[in-house]
Design a protein around this motif. Sequence first.
Motif, PDB file in Angstrom:
ATOM      1  N   ALA A 137       0.862  -1.182   0.000  1.00 44.30           N
ATOM      2  CA  ALA A 137       0.000   0.000   0.000  1.00 44.30           C
ATOM      3  C   ALA A 137       0.897   1.229   0.000  1.00 44.30           C
ATOM      4  O   ALA A 137       1.334   1.691   1.048  1.00 44.30           O
ATOM      5  N   ASP A 138       1.163   1.736  -1.163  1.00 43.60           N
ATOM      6  CA  ASP A 138       2.079   2.860  -1.304  1.00 43.60           C
ATOM      7  C   ASP A 138       1.382   3.949  -2.117  1.00 43.60           C
ATOM      8  O   ASP A 138       0.887   3.702  -3.215  1.00 43.60           O
ATOM      9  N   PHE A 139       1.351   5.171  -1.572  1.00 33.10           N
ATOM     10  CA  PHE A 139       0.646   6.253  -2.246  1.00 33.10           C
ATOM     11  C   PHE A 139       1.197   6.502  -3.647  1.00 33.10           C
ATOM     12  O   PHE A 139       0.430   6.668  -4.605  1.00 33.10           O
ATOM     13  N   ALA A 140       2.503   6.515  -3.781  1.00 29.64           N
ATOM     14  CA  ALA A 140       3.104   6.790  -5.090  1.00 29.64           C
ATOM     15  C   ALA A 140       2.710   5.727  -6.113  1.00 29.64           C
ATOM     16  O   ALA A 140       2.458   6.036  -7.286  1.00 29.64           O
ATOM     17  N   ALA A 141       2.648   4.470  -5.673  1.00 24.49           N
ATOM     18  CA  ALA A 141       2.288   3.399  -6.596  1.00 24.49           C
ATOM     19  C   ALA A 141       0.831   3.494  -7.030  1.00 24.49           C
ATOM     20  O   ALA A 141       0.492   3.189  -8.184  1.00 24.49           O
ATOM     21  N   VAL A 142      -0.040   3.940  -6.129  1.00 22.28           N
ATOM     22  CA  VAL A 142      -1.471   3.994  -6.435  1.00 22.28           C
ATOM     23  C   VAL A 142      -1.850   5.296  -7.132  1.00 22.28           C
ATOM     24  O   VAL A 142      -2.647   5.296  -8.081  1.00 22.28           O
ATOM     25  N   CYS A 143      -1.284   6.402  -6.681  1.00 20.57           N
ATOM     26  CA  CYS A 143      -1.703   7.717  -7.181  1.00 20.57           C
ATOM     27  C   CYS A 143      -0.610   8.458  -7.953  1.00 20.57           C
ATOM     28  O   CYS A 143      -0.785   9.651  -8.256  1.00 20.57           O
ATOM     29  N   GLY A 144       0.460   7.777  -8.263  1.00 20.68           N
ATOM     30  CA  GLY A 144       1.577   8.448  -8.931  1.00 20.68           C
ATOM     31  C   GLY A 144       1.215   9.056 -10.271  1.00 20.68           C
ATOM     32  O   GLY A 144       1.812  10.062 -10.695  1.00 20.68           O
ATOM     33  N   ASP A 145       0.239   8.478 -10.960  1.00 16.21           N
ATOM     34  CA  ASP A 145      -0.156   8.985 -12.272  1.00 16.21           C
ATOM     35  C   ASP A 145      -1.325   9.967 -12.207  1.00 16.21           C
ATOM     36  O   ASP A 145      -1.837  10.414 -13.239  1.00 16.21           O
ATOM     37  N   THR A 146      -1.761  10.293 -10.997  1.00 20.48           N
ATOM     38  CA  THR A 146      -2.880  11.221 -10.829  1.00 20.48           C
ATOM     39  C   THR A 146      -2.351  12.571 -10.360  1.00 20.48           C
ATOM     40  O   THR A 146      -1.821  12.695  -9.260  1.00 20.48           O
ATOM     41  N   ALA A 147      -2.467  13.559 -11.219  1.00 23.84           N
ATOM     42  CA  ALA A 147      -1.897  14.874 -10.916  1.00 23.84           C
ATOM     43  C   ALA A 147      -2.679  15.579  -9.822  1.00 23.84           C
ATOM     44  O   ALA A 147      -3.900  15.419  -9.688  1.00 23.84           O
ATOM     45  N   ALA A 148      -1.973  16.359  -9.027  1.00 21.62           N
ATOM     46  CA  ALA A 148      -2.616  17.176  -7.999  1.00 21.62           C
ATOM     47  C   ALA A 148      -3.342  18.344  -8.663  1.00 21.62           C
ATOM     48  O   ALA A 148      -2.929  18.835  -9.717  1.00 21.62           O
ATOM     49  N   ARG A 149      -4.426  18.805  -8.028  1.00 19.27           N
ATOM     50  CA  ARG A 149      -5.181  19.943  -8.530  1.00 19.27           C
ATOM     51  C   ARG A 149      -5.576  20.825  -7.362  1.00 19.27           C
ATOM     52  O   ARG A 149      -5.838  20.331  -6.266  1.00 19.27           O
ATOM     53  N   ASP A 150      -5.636  22.122  -7.604  1.00 19.82           N
ATOM     54  CA  ASP A 150      -6.068  23.044  -6.560  1.00 19.82           C
ATOM     55  C   ASP A 150      -7.499  22.727  -6.141  1.00 19.82           C
ATOM     56  O   ASP A 150      -8.375  22.480  -6.983  1.00 19.82           O
ATOM     57  N   GLY A 151      -7.726  22.754  -4.829  1.00 21.17           N
ATOM     58  CA  GLY A 151      -9.061  22.499  -4.311  1.00 21.17           C
ATOM     59  C   GLY A 151      -9.438  21.031  -4.249  1.00 21.17           C
ATOM     60  O   GLY A 151     -10.562  20.695  -3.862  1.00 21.17           O
ATOM     61  N   GLN A 152      -8.519  20.162  -4.637  1.00 25.59           N
ATOM     62  CA  GLN A 152      -8.791  18.734  -4.594  1.00 25.59           C
ATOM     63  C   GLN A 152      -7.657  17.992  -3.876  1.00 25.59           C
ATOM     64  O   GLN A 152      -6.566  18.529  -3.691  1.00 25.59           O
ATOM     65  N   LYS A 153      -7.945  16.775  -3.489  1.00 25.73           N
ATOM     66  CA  LYS A 153      -6.942  15.930  -2.847  1.00 25.73           C
ATOM     67  C   LYS A 153      -6.995  14.540  -3.469  1.00 25.73           C
ATOM     68  O   LYS A 153      -7.999  14.139  -4.072  1.00 25.73           O
ATOM     69  N   ARG A 154      -5.902  13.809  -3.303  1.00 24.65           N
ATOM     70  CA  ARG A 154      -5.814  12.445  -3.814  1.00 24.65           C
ATOM     71  C   ARG A 154      -5.690  11.490  -2.625  1.00 24.65           C
ATOM     72  O   ARG A 154      -4.845  11.685  -1.745  1.00 24.65           O
ATOM     73  N   VAL A 155      -6.535  10.475  -2.627  1.00 30.63           N
ATOM     74  CA  VAL A 155      -6.527   9.478  -1.567  1.00 30.63           C
ATOM     75  C   VAL A 155      -6.335   8.111  -2.205  1.00 30.63           C
ATOM     76  O   VAL A 155      -7.098   7.710  -3.094  1.00 30.63           O
ATOM     77  N   ALA A 156      -5.310   7.397  -1.774  1.00 29.06           N
ATOM     78  CA  ALA A 156      -5.059   6.045  -2.274  1.00 29.06           C
ATOM     79  C   ALA A 156      -5.899   5.061  -1.469  1.00 29.06           C
ATOM     80  O   ALA A 156      -5.846   5.043  -0.242  1.00 29.06           O
ATOM     81  N   LEU A 157      -6.674   4.253  -2.181  1.00 23.42           N
ATOM     82  CA  LEU A 157      -7.554   3.291  -1.528  1.00 23.42           C
ATOM     83  C   LEU A 157      -7.150   1.869  -1.891  1.00 23.42           C
ATOM     84  O   LEU A 157      -6.926   1.555  -3.069  1.00 23.42           O
ATOM     85  N   VAL A 158      -7.055   1.024  -0.882  1.00 22.83           N
ATOM     86  CA  VAL A 158      -6.785  -0.394  -1.060  1.00 22.83           C
ATOM     87  C   VAL A 158      -8.059  -1.135  -0.679  1.00 22.83           C
ATOM     88  O   VAL A 158      -8.540  -1.007   0.441  1.00 22.83           O
ATOM     89  N   ILE A 159      -8.604  -1.913  -1.603  1.00 17.56           N
ATOM     90  CA  ILE A 159      -9.871  -2.609  -1.385  1.00 17.56           C
ATOM     91  C   ILE A 159      -9.628  -4.108  -1.504  1.00 17.56           C
ATOM     92  O   ILE A 159      -9.353  -4.617  -2.594  1.00 17.56           O
TER      93      ILE A 159
END
Length: 235
Positions: free
Chosen positions: A83-105
């Motif tokens: 469970a690594d944030f970079a591995a899950v969300c590395g291809d998802t760019a940051a945006r103002d007013g938003q956040k990125r959450v890595a989810l393991v299901i």
Amino acid sequence: MTSGGALSPVLVSLGALLLLLGSSGPAHAAAYRYWSFWERDGSKWAYATQGPSTTRPADGEVQGFRFAVSRDSSDAVRPRGAADFAAVCGDTAARDGQKRVALVIDFGTAADAPEGETPPKARTACARVPDDATTAEALASVAKPLRYDTNALLCAIGGYPVRGCGEAVDAGAGTDTDSGAESASGADGPADDQSSSADGATQEGEGPSVGLLVGVGAVAVLGGAAVWRARRRRG
């Protein structure tokens, strides 16, 4: 005793309470089939202390869900795999007013599955949601359909399982065969007695503990004693 030699109503009530508690202690701990909610603490999973609808993760956090048969949070098993944030969300760019959450299901094992159902493969997803979004909102953005019961307990993620919600099962069933998962009673698992209720409520289906019953009973008995003493003084 009263002047007439009879036991006071308070003592009678206390005796009845103790008899009730003594006879109601479970011979075997019940187990339940449900989704548990986890937060990543460095390299370890920690059982969440709030429900997904009240937790508001920050950008860069990793959170997990695991479907399994467990007695309580101290017996619950963690989501499997890295469970690594970079591995899950590395291809998802940051945006103002938003956040990125890595989810393991983690949908659990065949031993955890309700009769007639097959668990899907575990998956990860990067949820990009508004800054004030809750974990429940992040999950809904990447893993629909979700299903909740009338008590806001999370029953299904991605439509799994199709039926059931926190039902009691044979205490010997479930994750004993899951050699790839550790229980939360290990080094990195707290023992908070909570489940994945959307509003942070305690696992539905778990009856009140004996400690809670004793506490409630003590309050009732003390209150009864005060009333009885007041009546006796007035008499």
